[in-house]
Design a protein around this motif. Sequence first.
Motif, mmCIF file in Angstrom:
data_model
loop_
_atom_site.group_PDB
_atom_site.id
_atom_site.type_symbol
_atom_site.label_atom_id
_atom_site.label_comp_id
_atom_site.label_asym_id
_atom_site.label_seq_id
_atom_site.Cartn_x
_atom_site.Cartn_y
_atom_site.Cartn_z
ATOM 1 N N MET A 46 1.012 4.786 7.279
ATOM 2 C CA MET A 46 0.275 3.640 7.809
ATOM 3 C C MET A 46 -0.740 3.132 6.787
ATOM 4 O O MET A 46 -0.899 1.927 6.578
ATOM 5 C CB MET A 46 -0.462 4.053 9.083
ATOM 6 C CG MET A 46 0.220 3.568 10.341
ATOM 7 S SD MET A 46 -0.474 4.411 11.769
ATOM 8 C CE MET A 46 -2.192 3.912 11.663
ATOM 9 N N GLN A 47 -1.406 4.137 6.157
ATOM 10 C CA GLN A 47 -2.454 3.752 5.209
ATOM 11 C C GLN A 47 -1.854 3.088 3.967
ATOM 12 O O GLN A 47 -2.450 2.182 3.379
ATOM 13 C CB GLN A 47 -3.309 4.958 4.849
ATOM 14 C CG GLN A 47 -4.376 5.153 5.931
ATOM 15 C CD GLN A 47 -5.123 6.456 5.806
ATOM 16 O OE1 GLN A 47 -4.508 7.470 5.465
ATOM 17 N NE2 GLN A 47 -6.408 6.432 6.087
ATOM 18 N N LEU A 48 -0.642 3.562 3.614
ATOM 19 C CA LEU A 48 0.047 2.919 2.484
ATOM 20 C C LEU A 48 0.269 1.435 2.788
ATOM 21 O O LEU A 48 0.018 0.570 1.944
ATOM 22 C CB LEU A 48 1.394 3.591 2.229
ATOM 23 C CG LEU A 48 1.400 4.774 1.265
ATOM 24 C CD1 LEU A 48 2.780 5.393 1.225
ATOM 25 C CD2 LEU A 48 0.972 4.341 -0.135
ATOM 26 N N SER A 49 0.718 1.149 4.001
ATOM 27 C CA SER A 49 0.958 -0.235 4.390
ATOM 28 C C SER A 49 -0.335 -1.030 4.390
ATOM 29 O O SER A 49 -0.376 -2.205 4.011
ATOM 30 C CB SER A 49 1.581 -0.296 5.777
ATOM 31 O OG SER A 49 2.768 0.421 5.783
ATOM 32 N N GLU A 50 -1.391 -0.328 4.849
ATOM 33 C CA GLU A 50 -2.697 -0.984 4.910
ATOM 34 C C GLU A 50 -3.168 -1.388 3.508
ATOM 35 O O GLU A 50 -3.602 -2.519 3.280
ATOM 36 C CB GLU A 50 -3.697 -0.014 5.539
ATOM 37 C CG GLU A 50 -4.704 -0.683 6.431
ATOM 38 C CD GLU A 50 -5.532 0.358 7.161
ATOM 39 O OE1 GLU A 50 -4.967 1.011 8.065
ATOM 40 O OE2 GLU A 50 -6.707 0.555 6.805
ATOM 41 N N VAL A 51 -3.055 -0.410 2.582
ATOM 42 C CA VAL A 51 -3.460 -0.681 1.198
ATOM 43 C C VAL A 51 -2.615 -1.816 0.611
ATOM 44 O O VAL A 51 -3.128 -2.716 -0.050
ATOM 45 C CB VAL A 51 -3.345 0.594 0.343
ATOM 46 C CG1 VAL A 51 -3.531 0.280 -1.135
ATOM 47 C CG2 VAL A 51 -4.387 1.611 0.789
ATOM 48 N N GLU A 52 -1.333 -1.759 0.924
ATOM 49 C CA GLU A 52 -0.418 -2.792 0.432
ATOM 50 C C GLU A 52 -0.854 -4.175 0.957
ATOM 51 O O GLU A 52 -0.900 -5.154 0.219
ATOM 52 C CB GLU A 52 0.998 -2.491 0.931
ATOM 53 C CG GLU A 52 2.056 -3.402 0.365
ATOM 54 C CD GLU A 52 3.442 -2.967 0.824
ATOM 55 O OE1 GLU A 52 3.623 -2.719 2.044
ATOM 56 O OE2 GLU A 52 4.332 -2.857 -0.026
ATOM 57 N N TYR A 53 -1.217 -4.199 2.231
ATOM 58 C CA TYR A 53 -1.647 -5.439 2.857
ATOM 59 C C TYR A 53 -2.927 -5.951 2.216
ATOM 60 O O TYR A 53 -3.067 -7.121 1.899
ATOM 61 C CB TYR A 53 -1.843 -5.175 4.360
ATOM 62 C CG TYR A 53 -2.320 -6.368 5.135
ATOM 63 C CD1 TYR A 53 -1.406 -7.351 5.547
ATOM 64 C CD2 TYR A 53 -3.670 -6.543 5.437
ATOM 65 C CE1 TYR A 53 -1.835 -8.442 6.240
ATOM 66 C CE2 TYR A 53 -4.107 -7.643 6.134
ATOM 67 C CZ TYR A 53 -3.188 -8.597 6.552
ATOM 68 O OH TYR A 53 -3.620 -9.684 7.271
ATOM 69 N N ALA A 74 -11.441 3.753 -0.872
ATOM 70 C CA ALA A 74 -10.842 5.095 -0.953
ATOM 71 C C ALA A 74 -11.824 6.149 -0.483
ATOM 72 O O ALA A 74 -11.477 7.057 0.267
ATOM 73 C CB ALA A 74 -10.417 5.393 -2.389
ATOM 74 N N ARG A 75 -13.066 5.988 -0.916
ATOM 75 C CA ARG A 75 -14.074 6.979 -0.532
ATOM 76 C C ARG A 75 -14.294 6.953 0.992
ATOM 77 O O ARG A 75 -14.381 7.974 1.634
ATOM 78 C CB ARG A 75 -15.383 6.675 -1.272
ATOM 79 C CG ARG A 75 -16.339 7.865 -1.306
ATOM 80 C CD ARG A 75 -17.465 7.624 -2.294
ATOM 81 N NE ARG A 75 -17.003 7.545 -3.679
ATOM 82 C CZ ARG A 75 -17.574 6.767 -4.607
ATOM 83 N NH1 ARG A 75 -18.591 5.982 -4.308
ATOM 84 N NH2 ARG A 75 -17.130 6.776 -5.861
ATOM 85 N N GLN A 76 -14.287 5.722 1.490
ATOM 86 C CA GLN A 76 -14.523 5.551 2.926
ATOM 87 C C GLN A 76 -13.450 6.241 3.770
ATOM 88 O O GLN A 76 -13.741 6.878 4.794
ATOM 89 C CB GLN A 76 -14.535 4.059 3.233
ATOM 90 C CG GLN A 76 -15.394 3.714 4.430
ATOM 91 C CD GLN A 76 -15.288 2.210 4.716
ATOM 92 O OE1 GLN A 76 -15.074 1.402 3.800
ATOM 93 N NE2 GLN A 76 -15.449 1.847 5.958
ATOM 94 N N VAL A 77 -12.210 6.105 3.350
ATOM 95 C CA VAL A 77 -11.132 6.708 4.151
ATOM 96 C C VAL A 77 -10.737 8.084 3.627
ATOM 97 O O VAL A 77 -9.771 8.692 4.085
ATOM 98 C CB VAL A 77 -9.886 5.802 4.227
ATOM 99 C CG1 VAL A 77 -10.195 4.547 4.999
ATOM 100 C CG2 VAL A 77 -9.367 5.512 2.837
ATOM 101 N N ASN A 78 -11.530 8.564 2.627
ATOM 102 C CA ASN A 78 -11.320 9.914 2.111
ATOM 103 C C ASN A 78 -9.916 10.121 1.539
ATOM 104 O O ASN A 78 -9.247 11.097 1.812
ATOM 105 C CB ASN A 78 -11.594 10.938 3.217
ATOM 106 C CG ASN A 78 -11.913 12.314 2.640
ATOM 107 O OD1 ASN A 78 -12.187 12.402 1.440
ATOM 108 N ND2 ASN A 78 -11.872 13.333 3.468
#
Length: 488
Positions: A46-53, A74-78
């Motif tokens: 999910m996070q990969l898609s989020e970053v992609e978006y 990145a720091r925020q979502v660790n």
Amino acid sequence: MKISLRQKLIVLTLSLVVFVTIAAAILSSVEIQRYYTLKIKQQLEMQLSEVEYLLANSALVDEDSRYTKFTGYARQVNLRITFIDSLGTVLYDSTVPEDSLAFLNNHLTRPEIQMALHNSSGYDQRHSTSVPETMLYAAKVFNRELAGDKPLLNQIYFIRLAIPLREINQVINALLWKIAGGSLIALLLFSLLSYYFANKLTFPIQKLAAIAESIKKGNLDAHFEHNTKDELGELAELLNEILDKLRSDLVQMRKLEKMRSQFLGNVSHELRTPIFAVQGYLETLLQNKECDVKMQRKFIKKAHRQAVRLNNLFTDLIDISRIESGEMKMVFRNFNLHKSLQSIVNDLQETADDHNVTLVFANKNDDKVYALGDKNRLKQVIINLVVNAIKYNVPYGKVEVGTREEKGKITIYVADTGRGIAREHINRIFERFYRVDKERSRNLGGTGLGLAIVKHIIEAHHSEIQVESEENKGSTFSFSLVKAAQES
Ligand SMILES: Nc1ncnc2c1ncn2[C@@H]1O[C@H](COP(=O)(O)OP(=O)(O)O)[C@@H](O)[C@H]1O
Ligand SMILES: [Mg+2]
């Protein structure tokens, strides 16, 4: 070594409990690990898609601030975020300063990248070379269509996220510890329970065993206590019944033993008397050389009488023992009863005359009456009864032998007008060696066994001997046989 039932039960339940808890603990740990890994992979996806978006749409992606913005995210979502171009060169890594990127190895050979190259997404778990930790990696090929014509994005080919496994493992380990603790508590609880139940279950068995042990040592008065209605209760009841039977058998056995030893005592006493008498007469004859022929004959006659008595005794004893050991087999046939009775009456006429007694057969004119039984044994019975009726009669008395028919049965009776039998003796005259008047019986050559033999033979014919008697009036002995139509 003797292992008690209780110990076996405890060991059995304990091993079962240990096995089940360990299996449950292992299974749940494996399942939890699998579940968490799956969950984290899904989250990474999910996070990969989020970053992609974010990459494709955000205004973030301008020349100056793109790294600082992504690093903040990145720091925020660790997470660790990496962008890689199609040749494997790292374009950006949230944990590596921009000026150090050039020192990073080419990432094209990383397993997750290789997997993404072939399947558009990929995973791996390993010790990182850039960061000293075990990481879970997820990579995907950047969807170029999302990028549009933004020139900066043209270079990005792979997006990769990484998360330190330490955190996942910490969660899993905490869970595993909880499972282990729980299992241990369950194990303890189950052990206590199994110990308690093993004791509770085996206690009544131990009690039964203790009672059985005391019975073995001879305590036949023991009783199996129980207060449950289960199989153990039933077993105890059954054992009590067996014990009861044993006790009555023992009483019976002791009675029989007493009777046997009494009988043996009687036998030796009965034998001794005539033997001593014979010995006495013979010694008198030997010592008195001058005694005349008349005297000699007198002693020889006396000795002879004792010998006859001995012979009678032996014959009766042999009969009794053959009957009681079951050796004497009866042969049942249809025979002419009246013919037999008539011949007995004829044969005993002389004995009757000797005692001044009239002996008659009541059914003289009817010689076609048949009965089922052992002819010779029944003859023995009737001779015994008629001889008694003659011997225990009064001078000029009468003895009548006859039959009566009723309902397919035929009753044979021997009636006398003799001295009769007092009430207190009637039930005992069938006992071995029982005589009302010992002297009279002996003088008349009786053995005291006649009626005992009679009773045995009649009972072997499934019948019963009956007596009716009145003192100074007379007695009637009778028994029934199955009537037959003709001889067989
Ligand atoms: N018909 C009878 N009348 C009176 N007493 C009898 C008669 N038959 C038997 N008894 C009594 O029963 C006893 C047992 O009889 P039995 O067993 O035939 O032994 P025994 O004739 O050798 O004495 C006799 O001693 C006698 O006292
Ligand atoms: Mg007799």
